[in-house]
Design a protein around this motif. Sequence first.
Motif, PDB file in Angstrom:
ATOM      1  N   ALA A   1       0.599  -0.608  -0.266  1.00  0.00           N
ATOM      2  CA  ALA A   1      -0.224  -0.250   0.196  1.00  0.00           C
ATOM      3  C   ALA A   1       0.550   1.475  -0.164  1.00  0.00           C
ATOM      4  O   ALA A   1       0.688   1.760  -0.760  1.00  0.00           O
ATOM      5  N   GLU A   2       1.918   0.875   0.761  1.00  0.00           N
ATOM      6  CA  GLU A   2       2.997   2.821   0.473  1.00  0.00           C
ATOM      7  C   GLU A   2       4.121   1.926  -0.703  1.00  0.00           C
ATOM      8  O   GLU A   2       3.669   3.918  -1.507  1.00  0.00           O
ATOM      9  N   ILE A   3       3.836   1.577  -1.007  1.00  0.00           N
ATOM     10  CA  ILE A   3       4.479   1.868  -2.721  1.00  0.00           C
ATOM     11  C   ILE A   3       3.134   1.874  -3.751  1.00  0.00           C
ATOM     12  O   ILE A   3       3.408   2.898  -4.491  1.00  0.00           O
ATOM     13  N   LEU A   4       1.858   1.667  -3.715  1.00  0.00           N
ATOM     14  CA  LEU A   4       0.906   2.217  -4.383  1.00  0.00           C
ATOM     15  C   LEU A   4       0.412   3.393  -4.219  1.00  0.00           C
ATOM     16  O   LEU A   4       0.823   4.111  -4.745  1.00  0.00           O
ATOM     17  N   GLY A   5       0.995   4.462  -2.871  1.00  0.00           N
ATOM     18  CA  GLY A   5       0.041   5.209  -2.482  1.00  0.00           C
ATOM     19  C   GLY A   5       1.140   6.027  -2.961  1.00  0.00           C
ATOM     20  O   GLY A   5       1.619   7.143  -3.572  1.00  0.00           O
ATOM     21  N   GLY A   6       2.431   5.841  -3.057  1.00  0.00           N
ATOM     22  CA  GLY A   6       3.587   6.352  -3.645  1.00  0.00           C
ATOM     23  C   GLY A   6       3.712   6.011  -5.168  1.00  0.00           C
ATOM     24  O   GLY A   6       3.738   8.008  -6.173  1.00  0.00           O
ATOM     25  N   ALA A   7       2.996   5.428  -5.613  1.00  0.00           N
ATOM     26  CA  ALA A   7       3.626   5.381  -7.407  1.00  0.00           C
ATOM     27  C   ALA A   7       1.530   6.820  -7.572  1.00  0.00           C
ATOM     28  O   ALA A   7       1.786   7.724  -8.193  1.00  0.00           O
ATOM     29  N   VAL A   8       0.788   6.191  -7.017  1.00  0.00           N
ATOM     30  CA  VAL A   8      -0.424   7.628  -6.974  1.00  0.00           C
ATOM     31  C   VAL A   8       0.191   8.984  -6.872  1.00  0.00           C
ATOM     32  O   VAL A   8      -0.272   9.717  -7.356  1.00  0.00           O
TER      33      VAL A   8
END
Length: 88
Positions: A31-38
């Motif tokens: 989720a942290e990685i996805l949040g960074g991408a978003v």
Amino acid sequence: MLQQYDFYQSIQNKALSEHFLKAGDMLADEAEILGGAVRHLMAAGETINNKNIIATLIHSLECTDSVLSADVIRKTLEIVVDYTLDDI
């Protein structure tokens, strides 16, 4: 902690965001990685769709030197791809 999950509302694919929300702490790193991408896409003024998220995650994977980070990025990428329609 609530601020960490604000990016889910920006994702066009609601099934993908629901998957992460329901997983809770089990996918915290992803989720942290996805949040960074978003957040990266939002800052660039790009559309927050699976295609752009995938491209951003691939770029992150290409740029990381950390084996642990690469594993988390790969798992995040796999989840996003699983929630992507074949015609995108």
